[in-house]
Design a protein around this motif. Structure first.
Motif, short mmCIF file in Angstrom:
data_model
loop_
_atom_site.label_atom_id
_atom_site.label_comp_id
_atom_site.label_asym_id
_atom_site.label_seq_id
_atom_site.Cartn_x
_atom_site.Cartn_y
_atom_site.Cartn_z
N ASP A 1 0.83 -1.22 0.00
CA ASP A 1 0.00 0.00 0.00
C ASP A 1 0.86 1.26 0.00
OD1 ASP A 1 -2.62 -1.25 0.22
OD2 ASP A 1 -1.93 -1.90 2.19
N GLU A 2 1.93 1.20 0.76
CA GLU A 2 2.83 2.36 0.86
C GLU A 2 3.52 2.61 -0.49
OE1 GLU A 2 2.79 -0.17 3.08
OE2 GLU A 2 1.81 0.88 4.74
N VAL B 1 0.40 3.33 5.61
CA VAL B 1 -0.99 3.62 5.22
C VAL B 1 -1.82 2.35 5.04
CG1 VAL B 1 -0.63 5.90 4.16
CG2 VAL B 1 -0.23 3.84 2.80
N GLY B 2 -1.16 1.19 5.12
CA GLY B 2 -1.89 -0.08 5.00
C GLY B 2 -2.43 -0.51 6.36
N ARG B 3 -2.63 -1.82 6.52
CA ARG B 3 -3.22 -2.33 7.76
C ARG B 3 -2.34 -2.02 8.99
NH1 ARG B 3 -5.80 -7.00 9.48
NH2 ARG B 3 -3.97 -8.25 9.43
N ALA B 4 -1.04 -2.22 8.82
CA ALA B 4 -0.13 -1.92 9.93
C ALA B 4 -0.16 -0.43 10.24
CB ALA B 4 1.29 -2.36 9.58
N GLY B 5 -0.30 0.36 9.19
CA GLY B 5 -0.34 1.82 9.36
C GLY B 5 -1.59 2.26 10.08
N GLN B 6 -2.70 1.60 9.75
CA GLN B 6 -3.95 1.97 10.46
C GLN B 6 -3.82 1.65 11.94
OE1 GLN B 6 -7.01 -0.01 8.17
NE2 GLN B 6 -6.41 1.20 6.39
N LYS C 1 13.58 3.06 1.89
CA LYS C 1 12.53 3.89 1.29
C LYS C 1 11.83 3.22 0.11
CE LYS C 1 14.29 7.11 4.00
NZ LYS C 1 13.93 6.95 5.42
N CYS C 2 12.33 2.05 -0.30
CA CYS C 2 11.68 1.32 -1.40
C CYS C 2 11.20 -0.03 -0.86
CB CYS C 2 12.66 1.07 -2.54
SG CYS C 2 13.23 2.59 -3.32
N ARG C 3 10.10 -0.50 -1.43
CA ARG C 3 9.51 -1.74 -0.94
C ARG C 3 10.39 -2.94 -1.28
NH1 ARG C 3 4.44 -5.19 -3.22
NH2 ARG C 3 4.28 -6.59 -1.42
N PRO C 4 10.79 -3.73 -0.27
CA PRO C 4 11.54 -4.95 -0.57
C PRO C 4 10.59 -5.97 -1.22
CG PRO C 4 11.89 -4.23 1.70
CD PRO C 4 10.74 -3.44 1.18
N PRO C 5 11.09 -6.74 -2.19
CA PRO C 5 10.22 -7.71 -2.85
C PRO C 5 9.61 -8.68 -1.85
CG PRO C 5 12.54 -7.94 -3.55
CD PRO C 5 12.48 -6.76 -2.64
N GLU C 6 8.34 -8.95 -2.05
CA GLU C 6 7.58 -9.86 -1.14
C GLU C 6 7.66 -9.40 0.31
OE1 GLU C 6 6.00 -12.15 -2.84
OE2 GLU C 6 7.17 -11.74 -4.65
#
Ligand code: URA
Length: 256
Positions: A113-114, A122-127, A156-161
């Motif tokens: 989501d981020e 901003v995803g579930r963990a963010g909520q 700052k970048c999403r790690p794969p999986e």
């Protein structure tokens, strides 16, 4: 010293296992006002160079300009391709919140989501994180909203999986995290989970051993607590009370 000589010298350092060389901004020495030093991860120290700094400086980017601020840091990150994480990302997730925040939360790295929105947590963990911050503050009589604090990640970048960031990725991106922390200079930092704890404190100890006590990053108090994703797992519900206790502790320290 020619560029080739400088290059050879740097290759020699690389063979010795030295991966990062820091230099001071040229203006630092000329500045009449003592300026903050570039943040240096605990696991490394500035490399004393036997060569004139100016020669090496030609090949090494300045890491912490004088009067650093978040927009400069974001500009320096640019369209970053410094590590393999750029290959799978949609957006760089720099961080969000108040540049003058008294409290900074640091997570591990963006999730799906981020990566899509370009914003941290901003995803579930963010909520859950938002709920933890605002709910706990409200219960404790502290008028605090998520936008009053600053939230960012080690990478700052999403790690794969959503895998854990690797040491070299943490080292490369860590320089920007340190600059963010140094530019904001909050009253306290809350490290969410073991990756953040490792990056900030240079420790291999797990969250269970680190949480709940005051630690320090460059004389800024640090509290380590569980990552919200960890708290979302049904079998980790017992940790919630501890996380809330950690949060209360840091909120009262910062806002009382
Ligand atoms: N997990 C993190 O560590 N950071 C985010 O931004 C989202 C989830």
């Amino acid at each position: 010293m020619t560029k080739d000589e400088v290059r050879n010298r740097l290759l020699f350092y690389q063979d010795l296992g030295i991966k990062t060389i820091y230099r001071r901004e040229a203006t630092l020495t000329a500045s009449p006002v003592p300026s903050p030093q570039p943040p240096v991860p605990r696991s490394q120290s500035p490399v004393p160079s036997p060569q004139p700094r100016s020669a090496i400086a030609e090949l090494v980017l300045p890491l912490a300009p004088v009067h650093d601020n978040l927009s400069k840091i974001s500009e320096d990150i640019g369209d970053c391709k410094r590590c393999r994480l750029h290959e799978g990302r949609n957006r760089i997730v720099f961080g969000s919140g108040n540049e003058q925040a008294r409290l900074v939360f640091v997570g591990e790295g963006p999730g799906a989501d981020e990566d899509e929105q370009g914003l941290p947590f901003v995803g579930r963990a963010g909520q859950l994180l938002t709920q933890m911050i605002e709910g706990t503050a409200h219960k404790e009589g502290i008028p605090l909203k998520r936008q009053d604090v600053y939230i960012c990640n080690v990478v700052k970048c999403r790690p794969p999986e959503n895998r854990t960031p690797q040491p070299d990725e943490m080292e490369i991106c860590g320089q920007f995290l340190f600059r963010q922390l140094q530019a904001i200079r909050p009253k306290a930092i809350c490290a969410l989970g073991s990756t953040a704890a490792k990056a900030i404190l240079g420790t291999k100890e797990g969250v269970m051993r680190l949480r709940g006590r005051w630690l320090e990053w460059r004389d800024i108090p640090v509290i380590v607590t569980y990552h919200p994703s960890y708290l979302l797992r049904p079998y980790n519900q017992n940790a919630k009370k501890e996380a809330w206790d950690d949060l209360k502790k840091v909120l009262h320290y910062v806002y009382d």
